[in-house]
Design a protein around this motif. Sequence first.
Motif, PDB file in Angstrom:
ATOM      1  N   LEU A 113       0.823  -1.207   0.000  1.00  0.00           N
ATOM      2  CA  LEU A 113       0.000   0.000   0.000  1.00  0.00           C
ATOM      3  C   LEU A 113       0.859   1.260   0.000  1.00  0.00           C
ATOM      4  O   LEU A 113       0.529   2.248  -0.667  1.00  0.00           O
ATOM      5  N   GLU A 117       0.414   4.124  -2.814  1.00  0.00           N
ATOM      6  CA  GLU A 117       0.041   5.490  -2.435  1.00  0.00           C
ATOM      7  C   GLU A 117       1.133   6.494  -2.800  1.00  0.00           C
ATOM      8  O   GLU A 117       0.836   7.621  -3.178  1.00  0.00           O
ATOM      9  N   ARG A 118       2.383   6.075  -2.708  1.00  0.00           N
ATOM     10  CA  ARG A 118       3.488   6.982  -3.033  1.00  0.00           C
ATOM     11  C   ARG A 118       3.464   7.397  -4.505  1.00  0.00           C
ATOM     12  O   ARG A 118       3.758   8.545  -4.841  1.00  0.00           O
ATOM     13  N   ASP A 120       0.726   7.281  -6.261  1.00  0.00           N
ATOM     14  CA  ASP A 120      -0.622   7.833  -6.452  1.00  0.00           C
ATOM     15  C   ASP A 120      -1.419   7.108  -7.535  1.00  0.00           C
ATOM     16  O   ASP A 120      -1.925   7.713  -8.466  1.00  0.00           O
ATOM     17  N   TYR A 147      -8.435   1.581   4.977  1.00  0.00           N
ATOM     18  CA  TYR A 147      -7.297   2.024   4.159  1.00  0.00           C
ATOM     19  C   TYR A 147      -7.651   2.305   2.701  1.00  0.00           C
ATOM     20  O   TYR A 147      -6.850   2.870   1.976  1.00  0.00           O
ATOM     21  N   GLY A 148      -8.837   1.891   2.275  1.00  0.00           N
ATOM     22  CA  GLY A 148      -9.216   2.151   0.891  1.00  0.00           C
ATOM     23  C   GLY A 148     -10.362   1.264   0.443  1.00  0.00           C
ATOM     24  O   GLY A 148     -10.989   0.575   1.248  1.00  0.00           O
TER      25      GLY A 148
END
Length: 198
Positions: A113, A117-118, A120, A147-148
């Motif tokens: 994750l 996320e880094r 995007d 978390y999503g």
Amino acid sequence: MKTVVVSSLKGGSGKSTIAVNLAVEASLSAGRTKYKVAIVDTDSPQGSLSHWWNARKAETPLFVDSLTPAGVEYLFVDTPPQKPDVKTIQAADLVIIPVKPSPNDLRAVGDTLAVVERVDRPFCFVITMSKPKTRIAMNALQILAQYGRVAPVMLSDRIDFAESMIDGLSVGELNPKSKSAEEVTMLWSYVTSILNKD
């Protein structure tokens, strides 16, 4: 082209199973639009996707070795259970993170994750190998939802997922009326809704 990358640091989470079943669902769905679909196996040396495709008699999906194949509408990428390849993740229109409903698998989600996320990229969790309506599956759903996005369909722990891989089939080809085939169809519908929205 829409690229779906299936990624998880945890081995045995169902990455290859998701990749092949969604690829076949996209390319051979009877009565629905058929797409030109390809798969990429970056999980070397294990190569589960490669072994599956080599056992397959059907001509679709295509097997390619590039993240940018020409003329393909959907590309499904299977990844190794190691540190996620940032370049592969960056190429994704959607990253699917499969998670078995177990403490070890839930703990392994964080590193995958973090990379997603880094860079995007849109993502969703898919709970795999679950026992339907068990407390541990429901707990996993609640934890991941913090978390999503979590797919509203879980892929259950059924033998036909493994059996279909032996002969290069999807569960829908092995038994079109099975519960497993129904789950894959529902998952593909959910995935396309995200791809068309994002």
